[in-house]
Design an enzyme around this catalytic site. Structure first.
Site, mmCIF file in Angstrom:
data_model
loop_
_atom_site.group_PDB
_atom_site.id
_atom_site.type_symbol
_atom_site.label_atom_id
_atom_site.label_comp_id
_atom_site.label_asym_id
_atom_site.label_seq_id
_atom_site.Cartn_x
_atom_site.Cartn_y
_atom_site.Cartn_z
ATOM 1 N N ASN A 1 0.741 -1.173 -0.019
ATOM 2 C CA ASN A 1 -0.228 -0.118 -0.037
ATOM 3 C C ASN A 1 0.865 1.281 0.067
ATOM 4 O O ASN A 1 0.298 2.358 -0.333
ATOM 5 C CB ASN A 1 -1.083 0.010 1.060
ATOM 6 C CG ASN A 1 -0.626 -0.218 2.355
ATOM 7 O OD1 ASN A 1 0.682 -0.587 2.637
ATOM 8 N ND2 ASN A 1 -1.035 0.409 3.514
ATOM 9 N N GLY B 1 2.638 -5.328 7.268
ATOM 10 C CA GLY B 1 1.502 -6.303 6.676
ATOM 11 C C GLY B 1 0.479 -6.790 7.488
ATOM 12 O O GLY B 1 0.340 -6.183 8.591
ATOM 13 N N THR C 1 -2.180 -8.945 9.928
ATOM 14 C CA THR C 1 -1.968 -9.427 11.127
ATOM 15 C C THR C 1 -1.742 -10.843 11.133
ATOM 16 O O THR C 1 -1.035 -11.515 11.833
ATOM 17 C CB THR C 1 -3.121 -9.142 12.276
ATOM 18 O OG1 THR C 1 -2.945 -7.823 12.417
ATOM 19 C CG2 THR C 1 -3.186 -9.900 13.402
ATOM 20 N N GLU D 1 4.472 -4.354 12.008
ATOM 21 C CA GLU D 1 3.551 -2.938 12.039
ATOM 22 C C GLU D 1 2.497 -3.888 11.397
ATOM 23 O O GLU D 1 2.339 -4.292 9.954
ATOM 24 C CB GLU D 1 4.157 -2.132 11.163
ATOM 25 C CG GLU D 1 5.514 -1.350 11.557
ATOM 26 C CD GLU D 1 5.264 -0.552 12.748
ATOM 27 O OE1 GLU D 1 3.944 -0.288 13.058
ATOM 28 O OE2 GLU D 1 6.064 0.044 13.621
ATOM 29 N N CYS E 1 -3.294 0.963 6.751
ATOM 30 C CA CYS E 1 -3.538 0.444 7.988
ATOM 31 C C CYS E 1 -4.329 1.547 9.034
ATOM 32 O O CYS E 1 -4.914 0.908 9.884
ATOM 33 C CB CYS E 1 -2.102 -0.081 8.460
ATOM 34 S SG CYS E 1 -0.829 1.258 8.820
ATOM 35 N N GLU F 1 8.588 1.808 14.876
ATOM 36 C CA GLU F 1 9.380 2.410 13.955
ATOM 37 C C GLU F 1 9.264 3.960 14.067
ATOM 38 O O GLU F 1 8.443 4.362 14.837
ATOM 39 C CB GLU F 1 8.854 1.922 12.469
ATOM 40 C CG GLU F 1 8.932 0.776 12.105
ATOM 41 C CD GLU F 1 8.676 0.081 10.628
ATOM 42 O OE1 GLU F 1 7.904 0.883 9.923
ATOM 43 O OE2 GLU F 1 9.450 -0.695 10.036
HETATM 44 P P1 NAD Z 1 0.179 -9.436 3.805
HETATM 45 O O1 NAD Z 1 0.364 -9.762 5.271
HETATM 46 O O2 NAD Z 1 -0.684 -10.242 2.799
HETATM 47 O O3 NAD Z 1 1.539 -9.332 2.889
HETATM 48 C C1 NAD Z 1 2.735 -8.485 3.332
HETATM 49 C C2 NAD Z 1 3.917 -9.121 3.007
HETATM 50 O O4 NAD Z 1 4.138 -10.259 3.666
HETATM 51 C C3 NAD Z 1 4.199 -9.244 1.357
HETATM 52 O O5 NAD Z 1 5.478 -8.979 0.849
HETATM 53 C C4 NAD Z 1 3.835 -10.576 1.396
HETATM 54 O O6 NAD Z 1 4.489 -11.115 0.313
HETATM 55 C C5 NAD Z 1 4.705 -11.110 2.730
HETATM 56 N N1 NAD Z 1 4.188 -12.350 3.069
HETATM 57 C C6 NAD Z 1 2.735 -13.169 2.874
HETATM 58 N N2 NAD Z 1 3.180 -14.318 3.517
HETATM 59 C C7 NAD Z 1 4.349 -14.650 3.975
HETATM 60 C C8 NAD Z 1 5.034 -15.571 4.526
HETATM 61 N N3 NAD Z 1 4.407 -16.583 4.954
HETATM 62 N N4 NAD Z 1 6.362 -15.410 5.126
HETATM 63 C C9 NAD Z 1 6.765 -14.549 4.817
HETATM 64 N N5 NAD Z 1 6.328 -13.336 4.150
HETATM 65 C C10 NAD Z 1 5.068 -13.452 3.697
HETATM 66 O O7 NAD Z 1 -0.193 -8.079 3.729
HETATM 67 P P2 NAD Z 1 -0.434 -7.153 2.608
HETATM 68 O O8 NAD Z 1 -2.193 -7.313 1.978
HETATM 69 O O9 NAD Z 1 0.396 -6.947 1.559
HETATM 70 O O10 NAD Z 1 -0.873 -5.693 3.277
HETATM 71 C C11 NAD Z 1 -2.050 -5.153 3.906
HETATM 72 C C12 NAD Z 1 -2.032 -5.381 5.236
HETATM 73 O O11 NAD Z 1 -0.705 -4.765 5.637
HETATM 74 C C13 NAD Z 1 -2.992 -4.783 6.089
HETATM 75 O O12 NAD Z 1 -3.536 -5.681 7.076
HETATM 76 C C14 NAD Z 1 -2.523 -3.380 6.580
HETATM 77 O O13 NAD Z 1 -3.202 -2.982 7.599
HETATM 78 C C15 NAD Z 1 -1.157 -3.907 6.962
HETATM 79 N N6 NAD Z 1 -0.124 -2.644 6.911
HETATM 80 C C16 NAD Z 1 0.226 -2.329 8.347
HETATM 81 C C17 NAD Z 1 0.931 -0.953 8.301
HETATM 82 C C18 NAD Z 1 1.427 -0.675 9.640
HETATM 83 O O14 NAD Z 1 2.600 -0.046 9.686
HETATM 84 N N7 NAD Z 1 1.043 -1.093 10.836
HETATM 85 C C19 NAD Z 1 1.359 -0.318 7.324
HETATM 86 C C20 NAD Z 1 0.873 -0.674 5.955
HETATM 87 C C21 NAD Z 1 0.331 -1.929 5.778
#
Ligand code: NAD
Length: 489
Positions: free
Chosen positions: A151, A227, A229, A249, A283, A461
């Site tokens: 995002n 990413g 939760t 995060e 997020c 962070e």
């Molecule tokens: P996601 O968890 O699906 O993916 C995030 C990353 O993790 C990607 O690079 C993905 O390829 C990787 N990943 C997936 N499975 C993995 C595994 N088994 N091992 C290692 N890496 C793996 O999330 P998304 O759909 O890309 O992003 C949206 C989510 O991110 C939302 O829940 C959002 O709230 C969160 N987010 C949080 C923040 C924050 O700062 N708190 C900021 C931005 C987004």
């Protein structure tokens, strides 16, 4: 259309994994194709990173020299804000006005951590022992796995890479499947800025393959993840097995609260921006709105007017407020949540469907949507939708409000709209979230720590914590008496 290479230990080469592409979500056109990394690439990148961070040519640099590289990267970013913003808009569909902001924030992040590494000091604890003097120093951890979502790539990637390198580590970065462009561009900028080979690798690929192999690699000494939760929880299990630290995060379902003395216009505009900017794919999106019953109808009327006036369209065009969602699959998931809200008794006041404009038919657009009539326990009020969907609930009693606002597995952020500062501060203290905005929303400062309570994350962070999170403390005892140790001390 470009064919991209991955950045593996200082070399630009073809990945050994499957084919993947970056798609412009506004019309489905392909921006670039590339071959993803595979597990062998991961092993090679981590081995090179381990060698590179231990090498005296990096380990021996004084902070000022590491800082110089980050300053150069920051300058390079600043010289090409427009190109970088366009690249990120093509990769994830966010409007240019937003991606420009993210690019400038990445430049500022590099500069901040350059400064932080120069001013970060060890500690001289109060001396309590006459026979020895004690010091405490910060040292790097080694190889860091940085795993990021789609995002806000340039900002979230710089938030990991800059402090990790400033602290003297090496980084292997795995960007999200949908958005490899910006991470590869960052690699190019770090290379141009003179970062020695091996200290940064960028390995696009599937999370379940590349991210997993990276997190599990025995030489990886920290997982820094942004990413969802459930992915964060999975990575925390891996980290627990390896006994290594993590920064997580994660997701959110952030409450925004309008007290009866709020400035209605300021609140309505802030709420609209807080949920609908980035088409809700943030997020920290303020996705659960609690309004004091005395202001409920007028606020909702104004909010619907403002929402109706938002421009939805091609994110490369000026003046657009909402671009498309990241993909058609994600749009379907948002639409499913809106259907669920209706089954749960919710009434859609505005939006609730894809736009009718035929010019937008190829893109994964979804109209900004406001729903009322739900209880806070409804799934649509509890689960992260990650789209332009706002649920609105009236409240009468402040204690019940606090209980409902805190009734969530998440605890990332909250907003309060009120003219009474003392009351807002008292309320802020009771909200179980890592950030609280008062009469503003989504305002950020790089020197202010960011992170979640509860299932929104672990660690912080930004700020000086942001660099200490990539270091470990070592304490030293220096004898002051040069006597052999005796058994009784
Ligand atoms: P996601 O968890 O699906 O993916 C995030 C990353 O993790 C990607 O690079 C993905 O390829 C990787 N990943 C997936 N499975 C993995 C595994 N088994 N091992 C290692 N890496 C793996 O999330 P998304 O759909 O890309 O992003 C949206 C989510 O991110 C939302 O829940 C959002 O709230 C969160 N987010 C949080 C923040 C924050 O700062 N708190 C900021 C931005 C987004």
């Amino acid at each position: 259309m470009e064919t991209l290479k991955i950045f593996l230990a200082g070399r630009w080469c073809e990945g050994r994994g499957e084919e993947m592409s970056s798609v412009f979500p506004a019309d489905g056109s392909v921006n670039a194709r590339l071959r993803a990394a595979n597990v062998e690439d991961v092993n090679e990148a981590v081995a090179a990173a381990e060698k590179a961070w231990r090498d005296p040519s990096w380990r021996g640099l004084v902070p000022h020299q590491r800082a110089a590289i980050l300053h150069r990267v920051s300058d390079l970013i600043t010289e090409q804000v427009e190109e970088l913003a366009q690249l990120q808009t093509r990769d994830n569909g966010k409007p240019l006005a937003e991606t420009r902001g993210l690019v400038m924030s990445a430049a500022a992040t590099a500069r901040y951590f350059a400064a932080a590494c120069e001013v970060l000091e060890g500690e001289l604890p109060t001396q309590r022992n006459r026979d020895a003097m004690t010091l405490s120093q910060y040292q790097p951890l080694g190889v860091i796995a940085a795993i990021t979502p789609w995002n806000s790539p340039i900002a979230s990637e710089m938030q990991k890479v800059a402090p990790a390198l400033a602290a003297g580590n090496a980084v292997v970065l795995k960007p999200a499947e949908a958005t490899p462009l910006m991470a590869l561009k960052l690699a190019e900028l770090f290379e141009q800025a003179g970062l020695p080979a091996g200290l940064l690798s960028v390995l696009p690929g599937k999370g379940s393959v590349i991210g997993e192999a990276l997190a599990r690699h025995p030489l990886v000494k920290k997982i820094s993840f942004t990413g969802g939760t459930s992915t964060g929880r999975h990575l925390a299990h891996i980290a627990a097995e390896k006994l290594i630290p993590t920064s997580l995060e994660l997701g959110g379902k952030s409450p925004t609260i309008v007290l009866e003395d709020a400035d209605l216009e300021q609140a309505a505009r802030g709420i609209c921006y807080g949920i609908f900017s980035s088409a809700g794919q943030a997020c920290i999106a303020g996705s659960r709105l609690f309004v004091h019953r005395s202001l409920y109808q007028p606020l909702l009327t104004r909010l619907c007017e403002l929402t109706a006036g938002l421009r939805i369209g091609n994110p490369l065009q000026a003046g657009v407020h909402l671009g498309p969602l990241i993909s058609h699959k994600h749009r379907q998931s948002v639409a499913d949540y809106v259907a669920l809200a209706q089954q749960e008794g919710g009434r859609v006041l505005i939006g609730g469907e894809a736009p009718a404009d035929p010019q937008l038919a190829q893109g994964s657009y979804y109209l900004p949507t406001i729903i009322e009539g739900l209880s806070n326990s409804a799934r649509t009020c509890q689960e992260e939708i990650f789209g332009p969907v706002l649920v609105v609930l009236p409240f009468d009693d402040e204690q019940q409000l606090i209980e409902q606002a805190n009734d969530s597995i998440y605890g990332l952020a909250a907003g309060i709209w009120s003219r009474d500062f003392a009351r807002s501060m008292a309320l802020a203290e009771q909200l179980e979230t890592g950030t609280v905005w008062i009469n503003t929303y989504k305002t950020f400062s790089i020197s202010t720590p960011f992170g979640g309570f509860k299932q929104s994350g672990l660690g912080r962070e930004k700020g000086l914590h942001g660099i200490q999170a990539y270091m470990q403390q070592k304490s030293l005892y220096l004898s002051l008496n040069n006597q052999p140790n005796c058994w009784s001390n």
